[in-house]
Design an enzyme around this catalytic site. Structure first.
Site, short mmCIF file in Angstrom:
data_model
loop_
_atom_site.label_atom_id
_atom_site.label_comp_id
_atom_site.label_asym_id
_atom_site.label_seq_id
_atom_site.Cartn_x
_atom_site.Cartn_y
_atom_site.Cartn_z
N GLY A 111 0.80 -1.22 0.00
CA GLY A 111 0.00 0.00 0.00
C GLY A 111 0.83 1.26 0.00
N SER A 112 2.10 1.15 -0.40
CA SER A 112 2.99 2.31 -0.37
C SER A 112 2.85 3.19 -1.61
CB SER A 112 4.44 1.85 -0.24
OG SER A 112 4.82 1.10 -1.38
N GLY A 113 2.28 2.64 -2.68
CA GLY A 113 2.20 3.38 -3.93
C GLY A 113 3.43 3.23 -4.80
N LEU A 114 4.33 2.33 -4.41
CA LEU A 114 5.56 2.09 -5.18
C LEU A 114 5.50 0.76 -5.93
CD1 LEU A 114 8.28 3.30 -2.62
CD2 LEU A 114 7.09 4.62 -4.38
N GLY A 115 4.33 0.15 -5.97
CA GLY A 115 4.19 -1.12 -6.67
C GLY A 115 4.77 -2.29 -5.90
N SER A 116 4.73 -2.24 -4.57
CA SER A 116 5.43 -3.24 -3.76
C SER A 116 4.88 -4.65 -3.92
CB SER A 116 5.42 -2.82 -2.29
OG SER A 116 4.11 -2.59 -1.82
N SER A 117 3.56 -4.80 -4.03
CA SER A 117 2.98 -6.14 -4.16
C SER A 117 3.39 -6.80 -5.48
CB SER A 117 1.46 -6.08 -4.07
OG SER A 117 1.05 -5.62 -2.80
N GLU A 149 -1.61 -12.03 -10.02
CA GLU A 149 -2.30 -11.07 -9.16
C GLU A 149 -3.76 -10.87 -9.57
OE1 GLU A 149 -0.16 -7.52 -7.43
OE2 GLU A 149 1.03 -7.87 -9.25
N ASP A 161 3.09 -1.96 -12.89
CA ASP A 161 4.04 -2.34 -11.85
C ASP A 161 4.86 -3.56 -12.22
OD1 ASP A 161 2.89 -0.27 -10.49
OD2 ASP A 161 1.75 -1.52 -9.11
#
Length: 340
Positions: A111-117, A149, A161
């Site tokens: 949920g950081s907005g950096l495409g972590s998932s 995903e 992402d």
């Protein structure tokens, strides 16, 4: 045998949201993004059959174990770890189970907005590719990560992402119907990358958010005239942002951030919050030129354009909030894997 991998997180500079169906299927989408030196990491140990299968998300302090099996139910925690394992076993190992211990860790929270998932899915896939010597290209890895995903796990989201972290560097990506994706790597002068790093600040708001509601709003954009026009504007600004970047016009990029932020907020009422608006007011008053959210919105990381001579003033203004300034550098390398 032990293999490791790492994959870079990304900043969404322009066009985010236009990579989501049905918008990109109907109108075509495009995104400008760049990877940074924050990563998702994976280590896979190949064990004996009696050891079973273990997944350990070290940053989440979560662990899952099961006896050896060819399929793991996609329920409970570490769903992405399970889904990657299932796909690898089914598609590439003739449904023969693998006794593995998989360790993962990310430099940014979900949920950081950096495409972590998506970055985590790619880095786990990258480790399996190395472990099993799979003949998978960058497009293959990114497409498979997307399917895991969006189809296997039924998680809402876009397409940028998976491709950003797989390819790495500065990329202009185009998204079309029938899952057609074109990744255009951009050659950016080193001096311009230096200037971007001097002017861009990355600030974590302290709030990790679920992007599902925002993405669901954007999915509905094609049936709402006002939101649809905002999505068109987001896409058009991505083309203009790319032009500024290629022409080394950093000030032009800063100015476009203002328009891109306004257009992005018009695609969903959940993108901005009272806290984000308060931060925006304070940093602009302190000397920041512009800002926008990275990712879907609602929290996560903010990107701020700040003249280097005003940076300390902006940093001082941010101290009254509970967030964190995150140092970073741009990176040109995508996902990597190696044996130990």
């Amino acid at each position: 045998m032990i293999v490791r991998s790492r994959s870079p997180l990304r900043l969404g500079l322009a066009g985010g949201g236009t990579d989501i169906s049905p918008y990109c299927d109907t109108f075509g989408g495009c995104v400008l993004n760049a990877t940074i030196n924050m990563y998702a990491y994976c280590t896979i140990e190949l064990l004996e059959a009696q050891d079973g299968i273990t997944f350990i998300a070290q940053d989440l302090k979560t662990e899952f174990h099961t006896p050896l099996t060819k399929y793991i139910e996609l329920s409970g925690e570490l769903q992405l770890h399970k889904a990657v394992y299932n796909r690898i076993i089914h598609d590439f190992n003739n449904d023969r189970p693998l006794p593995v211990k998989v360790y993962t860790y990310s430099d940014a929270p979900p949920g950081s907005g950096l495409g972590s998932s998506s970055t985590m899915v790619v880095t786990i896939l990258s480790a399996y590719r190395h472990l099993l010597k799979l003949p998978l290209s960058e497009y293959d890895i990114a497409r498979m990560a997307y399917e895991i995903e969006r189809i296997d796990c039924r998680l809402s989201g876009g397409r940028q992402d998976q491709y950003a972290t797989t390819f790495g560097g500065f990329n202009f990506m185009e998204f079309y119907e029938n899952e057609r994706v074109i990744v255009n790597p951009l050659r950016i002068r080193h001096s311009i990358i230096n200037e971007l790093e001097s002017q861009l600040m990355l600030y974590f708001t302290g709030v990790s958010r679920s992007s599902a509601k925002i993405i669901d709003d954007q999915i509905k954009s094609t049936s709402d005239e006002k939101r649809l026009e905002a999505m068109h504007e987001v896409k058009n600004l991505a083309y203009t942002m790319k032009e500024c970047l290629l022409k080394s016009d950093v000030n032009g990029m800063s100015e476009l951030f203002k328009h891109a932020w306004l257009a992005k907020k018009s695609t969903s009422s959940s993108i901005s919050t009272k806290q984000i608006e308060l931060i925006e007011d304070k940093v602009l008053s302190a000397g920041a030129k512009s800002l926008k959210i990275s990712g879907a919105g609602g929290g996560g990381f903010l990107m701020l354009f700040v003249e280097p001579v005003r940076r300390l003033e902006v940093e001082s203004a941010l101290k009254q909030f509970d967030g964190l300034i995150q140092p970073f550098r741009f990176t040109q390398q995508g996902t990597e894997s190696w044996s130990v």
